[in-house]
Design a protein around this motif. Structure first.
Motif, PDB file in Angstrom:
ATOM      1  N   ALA A  91      10.975  37.655  32.365  1.00 13.15           N
ATOM      2  CA  ALA A  91      11.042  39.123  32.337  1.00 13.15           C
ATOM      3  C   ALA A  91      11.294  39.661  30.935  1.00 13.15           C
ATOM      4  O   ALA A  91      10.824  40.747  30.585  1.00 13.15           O
ATOM      5  N   ASP A  92      12.033  38.901  30.111  1.00 13.87           N
ATOM      6  CA  ASP A  92      12.370  39.401  28.780  1.00 13.87           C
ATOM      7  C   ASP A  92      11.239  39.200  27.777  1.00 13.87           C
ATOM      8  O   ASP A  92      11.363  39.602  26.617  1.00 13.87           O
ATOM      9  N   ARG A  93      10.128  38.591  28.199  1.00  8.20           N
ATOM     10  CA  ARG A  93       9.009  38.368  27.283  1.00  8.20           C
ATOM     11  C   ARG A  93       7.773  39.193  27.643  1.00  8.20           C
ATOM     12  O   ARG A  93       6.755  39.103  26.964  1.00  8.20           O
ATOM     13  N   VAL A  94       7.859  39.969  28.681  1.00  9.44           N
ATOM     14  CA  VAL A  94       6.716  40.775  29.117  1.00  9.44           C
ATOM     15  C   VAL A  94       6.763  42.135  28.419  1.00  9.44           C
ATOM     16  O   VAL A  94       7.803  42.798  28.439  1.00  9.44           O
ATOM     17  N   PRO A  95       5.663  42.571  27.771  1.00  8.70           N
ATOM     18  CA  PRO A  95       5.649  43.894  27.121  1.00  8.70           C
ATOM     19  C   PRO A  95       5.932  45.015  28.117  1.00  8.70           C
ATOM     20  O   PRO A  95       5.647  44.882  29.316  1.00  8.70           O
ATOM     21  N   SER A  96       6.488  46.098  27.604  1.00  9.58           N
ATOM     22  CA  SER A  96       6.869  47.202  28.482  1.00  9.58           C
ATOM     23  C   SER A  96       5.664  47.867  29.139  1.00  9.58           C
ATOM     24  O   SER A  96       5.789  48.483  30.198  1.00  9.58           O
ATOM     25  N   ASP A  97       4.466  47.741  28.524  1.00  8.52           N
ATOM     26  CA  ASP A  97       3.282  48.388  29.106  1.00  8.52           C
ATOM     27  C   ASP A  97       2.411  47.411  29.893  1.00  8.52           C
ATOM     28  O   ASP A  97       1.244  47.709  30.185  1.00  8.52           O
ATOM     29  N   ALA A  98       2.966  46.230  30.218  1.00 10.88           N
ATOM     30  CA  ALA A  98       2.201  45.275  31.026  1.00 10.88           C
ATOM     31  C   ALA A  98       1.937  45.871  32.411  1.00 10.88           C
ATOM     32  O   ALA A  98       2.817  46.489  33.016  1.00 10.88           O
ATOM     33  N   LEU A  99       0.719  45.690  32.902  1.00 13.54           N
ATOM     34  CA  LEU A  99       0.339  46.222  34.211  1.00 13.54           C
ATOM     35  C   LEU A  99       0.601  45.146  35.264  1.00 13.54           C
ATOM     36  O   LEU A  99      -0.006  44.067  35.225  1.00 13.54           O
ATOM     37  N   LEU A 100       1.498  45.446  36.193  1.00 14.40           N
ATOM     38  CA  LEU A 100       1.941  44.452  37.166  1.00 14.40           C
ATOM     39  C   LEU A 100       1.200  44.557  38.497  1.00 14.40           C
ATOM     40  O   LEU A 100       1.291  43.651  39.320  1.00 14.40           O
ATOM     41  N   GLN A 101       0.493  45.667  38.707  1.00  9.57           N
ATOM     42  CA  GLN A 101      -0.250  45.866  39.952  1.00  9.57           C
ATOM     43  C   GLN A 101      -1.751  45.748  39.687  1.00  9.57           C
ATOM     44  O   GLN A 101      -2.275  46.349  38.748  1.00  9.57           O
ATOM     45  N   LYS A 102      -2.437  44.981  40.520  1.00 13.30           N
ATOM     46  CA  LYS A 102      -3.879  44.784  40.334  1.00 13.30           C
ATOM     47  C   LYS A 102      -4.637  46.105  40.442  1.00 13.30           C
ATOM     48  O   LYS A 102      -5.636  46.318  39.743  1.00 13.30           O
ATOM     49  N   ASP A 103      -4.166  47.003  41.306  1.00  9.69           N
ATOM     50  CA  ASP A 103      -4.843  48.292  41.487  1.00  9.69           C
ATOM     51  C   ASP A 103      -4.840  49.123  40.208  1.00  9.69           C
ATOM     52  O   ASP A 103      -5.694  49.997  40.034  1.00  9.69           O
ATOM     53  N   ASP A 104      -3.840  48.875  39.324  1.00  6.55           N
ATOM     54  CA  ASP A 104      -3.773  49.605  38.054  1.00  6.55           C
ATOM     55  C   ASP A 104      -4.742  49.043  37.021  1.00  6.55           C
ATOM     56  O   ASP A 104      -4.897  49.628  35.943  1.00  6.55           O
ATOM     57  N   ILE A 105      -5.367  47.904  37.325  1.00  8.33           N
ATOM     58  CA  ILE A 105      -6.263  47.236  36.374  1.00  8.33           C
ATOM     59  C   ILE A 105      -7.715  47.275  36.828  1.00  8.33           C
ATOM     60  O   ILE A 105      -8.607  47.584  36.037  1.00  8.33           O
ATOM     61  N   GLU A 106      -7.931  46.981  38.112  1.00  5.55           N
ATOM     62  CA  GLU A 106      -9.285  46.851  38.628  1.00  5.55           C
ATOM     63  C   GLU A 106     -10.087  48.139  38.438  1.00  5.55           C
ATOM     64  O   GLU A 106      -9.618  49.230  38.745  1.00  5.55           O
ATOM     65  N   GLY A 107     -11.288  47.984  37.867  1.00  2.53           N
ATOM     66  CA  GLY A 107     -12.162  49.128  37.658  1.00  2.53           C
ATOM     67  C   GLY A 107     -11.952  49.826  36.333  1.00  2.53           C
ATOM     68  O   GLY A 107     -12.737  50.702  35.962  1.00  2.53           O
ATOM     69  N   LYS A 108     -10.902  49.453  35.584  1.00  2.19           N
ATOM     70  CA  LYS A 108     -10.666  50.059  34.276  1.00  2.19           C
ATOM     71  C   LYS A 108     -11.584  49.431  33.228  1.00  2.19           C
ATOM     72  O   LYS A 108     -12.097  48.324  33.417  1.00  2.19           O
ATOM     73  N   ILE A 109     -11.760  50.129  32.107  1.00  5.02           N
ATOM     74  CA  ILE A 109     -12.631  49.679  31.024  1.00  5.02           C
ATOM     75  C   ILE A 109     -11.780  49.175  29.866  1.00  5.02           C
ATOM     76  O   ILE A 109     -10.759  49.775  29.523  1.00  5.02           O
ATOM     77  N   THR A 110     -12.209  48.069  29.257  1.00  7.93           N
ATOM     78  CA  THR A 110     -11.455  47.509  28.122  1.00  7.93           C
ATOM     79  C   THR A 110     -11.804  48.246  26.827  1.00  7.93           C
ATOM     80  O   THR A 110     -12.976  48.507  26.545  1.00  7.93           O
ATOM     81  N   LYS A 111     -10.767  48.569  26.061  1.00  6.62           N
ATOM     82  CA  LYS A 111     -10.981  49.208  24.762  1.00  6.62           C
ATOM     83  C   LYS A 111     -11.409  48.195  23.704  1.00  6.62           C
ATOM     84  O   LYS A 111     -12.153  48.525  22.784  1.00  6.62           O
ATOM     85  N   ILE A 112     -10.895  46.980  23.812  1.00  9.93           N
ATOM     86  CA  ILE A 112     -11.186  45.925  22.838  1.00  9.93           C
ATOM     87  C   ILE A 112     -11.566  44.653  23.586  1.00  9.93           C
ATOM     88  O   ILE A 112     -11.382  44.562  24.804  1.00  9.93           O
ATOM     89  N   ALA A 113     -12.086  43.674  22.852  1.00 10.34           N
ATOM     90  CA  ALA A 113     -12.417  42.384  23.463  1.00 10.34           C
ATOM     91  C   ALA A 113     -11.121  41.636  23.784  1.00 10.34           C
ATOM     92  O   ALA A 113     -10.156  41.670  23.010  1.00 10.34           O
ATOM     93  N   LEU A 114     -11.090  40.977  24.928  1.00  3.69           N
ATOM     94  CA  LEU A 114      -9.915  40.218  25.362  1.00  3.69           C
ATOM     95  C   LEU A 114     -10.297  38.746  25.513  1.00  3.69           C
ATOM     96  O   LEU A 114     -11.305  38.427  26.128  1.00  3.69           O
ATOM     97  N   LYS A 115      -9.473  37.873  24.938  1.00  5.25           N
ATOM     98  CA  LYS A 115      -9.706  36.446  25.104  1.00  5.25           C
ATOM     99  C   LYS A 115      -9.239  36.001  26.487  1.00  5.25           C
ATOM    100  O   LYS A 115      -8.470  36.684  27.154  1.00  5.25           O
ATOM    101  N   SER A 116      -9.704  34.840  26.882  1.00  5.95           N
ATOM    102  CA  SER A 116      -9.262  34.275  28.156  1.00  5.95           C
ATOM    103  C   SER A 116      -7.758  34.022  28.112  1.00  5.95           C
ATOM    104  O   SER A 116      -7.196  33.704  27.066  1.00  5.95           O
ATOM    105  N   LYS A 117      -7.075  34.214  29.250  1.00  5.41           N
ATOM    106  CA  LYS A 117      -5.627  34.018  29.402  1.00  5.41           C
ATOM    107  C   LYS A 117      -4.810  35.105  28.706  1.00  5.41           C
ATOM    108  O   LYS A 117      -3.635  34.909  28.395  1.00  5.41           O
ATOM    109  N   THR A 118      -5.413  36.263  28.453  1.00  7.31           N
ATOM    110  CA  THR A 118      -4.699  37.378  27.828  1.00  7.31           C
ATOM    111  C   THR A 118      -4.001  38.224  28.892  1.00  7.31           C
ATOM    112  O   THR A 118      -4.614  38.601  29.896  1.00  7.31           O
ATOM    113  N   LEU A 119      -2.722  38.529  28.674  1.00  2.85           N
ATOM    114  CA  LEU A 119      -1.986  39.405  29.581  1.00  2.85           C
ATOM    115  C   LEU A 119      -2.527  40.827  29.455  1.00  2.85           C
ATOM    116  O   LEU A 119      -2.649  41.358  28.344  1.00  2.85           O
ATOM    117  N   VAL A 120      -2.859  41.442  30.569  1.00  2.11           N
ATOM    118  CA  VAL A 120      -3.461  42.779  30.559  1.00  2.11           C
ATOM    119  C   VAL A 120      -2.363  43.838  30.476  1.00  2.11           C
ATOM    120  O   VAL A 120      -1.436  43.854  31.288  1.00  2.11           O
TER     121      VAL A 120
END
Length: 295
Positions: A91-120
């Motif tokens: 818990a102490d290593r997760v950024p404050s803006d990490a998205l913990l719910q899949k519904d908050d991520i699915e269907g969104k558009i990426t602003k930048i390229a993301l490597k594999s295994k990147t925390l969204v």
């Protein structure tokens, strides 16, 4: 007299002895008191250190679930369920803006390229705009495109007149598909009419229609279209629909002629150098991928 002196001496010795005893007792008391205080302080320090360690261990043991990408995601891509995997993090290593719910991520558009295994996180995503009912895919072959243009790039389409006047016709459009000099854009009805007006304007006034790519399309704001659709041109199109077809064909021939000219200027030596650079680029990209997989 002698007895008096002897008695005085004895009294003095007794006084000194009593003072020494009192002093000794006082010193012993101070030593005992200091040791007691030191022991008390050590106990307090140990107690607080124990509490701090327990808090640290408890915080380290607290886990939270986040979502990571399972493949490399390009800038401007829409995230799908199959692109995500849930994983636990301290818990102490997760950024404050990490998205913990899949519904908050699915269907969104990426602003930048993301490597594999990147925390969204929320800072790398934005909401996709809802598709309007008048969106249509338009194949365009009359626009002069950059030599480095590729599918999924984001462009502005502009018109430049012989007088030097330069206007933006279409702003921040993604190239849906690209085949040689023909590209496909998704346009609204008003954008289609504005483009049609520009095509005839370019045909009648010897203007050129060209495209420019964005450097960081997901971070840059879209430009504001400045081309004023010509009412007279739109009337001319409505009177003679064939003029639009002739204008498009004329501009297409011009764009192809410019491409043929550029290709004819390509010498065998420059073609070989270009091929060598492409090979070096591919080898470098493969090495980067291998290093990433090893990590």
């Amino acid at each position: 007299m002698f007895r008096l002196r002897q008695r005085t001496r004895h009294m003095l010795y007794a006084a000194l002895t009593g003072a020494g005893i009192v002093m000794f007792v006082f010193i012993v008391y101070l030593v005992i008191s200091q040791n007691h205080n030191k022991q008390s302080m050590n106990l307090i320090e140990q107690k607080y250190e124990g509490e701090i360690n327990r808090l640290k261990e408890g915080k380290a043991n607290q886990m939270t679930s986040g979502w990571i990408t399972v493949r490399e995601i390009g800038a401007g891509e829409k995230l799908r369920t199959t692109d995500l995997e849930q994983k636990d993090f301290p818990a102490d290593r997760v950024p404050s803006d990490a998205l913990l719910q899949k519904d908050d991520i699915e269907g969104k558009i990426t602003k930048i390229a993301l490597k594999s295994k990147t925390l969204v996180t929320g800072s790398v995503l934005y909401e996709a705009e809802a598709a309007s009912n008048d969106l249509r895919n338009r194949e365009i072959s009359f626009v002069k495109i950059p030599a480095v243009l590729k599918s999924k790039d984001v462009i502005d389409v502009r018109i430049q007149f012989p007088t030097g006047q330069d206007y933006i016709i279409l702003s921040k459009k993604k190239v849906k598909d690209l085949k040689t000099t023909t590209m496909t854009l998704t346009l609204t009805e008003s954008e289609i009419l504005s483009l049609s007006s520009a095509v005839v304007d370019a045909y009648l006034h010897k203007a050129s229609i060209y495209a420019l790519t964005y450097v960081e399309p997901e971070l840059q704001m879209s430009a504001i279209p400045t081309y004023p659709a010509n009412d007279e041109v739109l009337k001319l199109i409505s009177k003679d629909p064939n003029i639009l077809r002739r204008a498009e064909q004329g501009l297409s021939h011009t764009s192809r002629a410019l491409l043929e000219k550029d290709l004819s200027a390509l010498t065998p030596q420059s073609a070989t150098e270009f091929e060598g650079k492409q090979v070096e680029y591919l080898q470098s990209a493969q090495q980067t991928d291998q290093n990433t997989q090893v990590k």
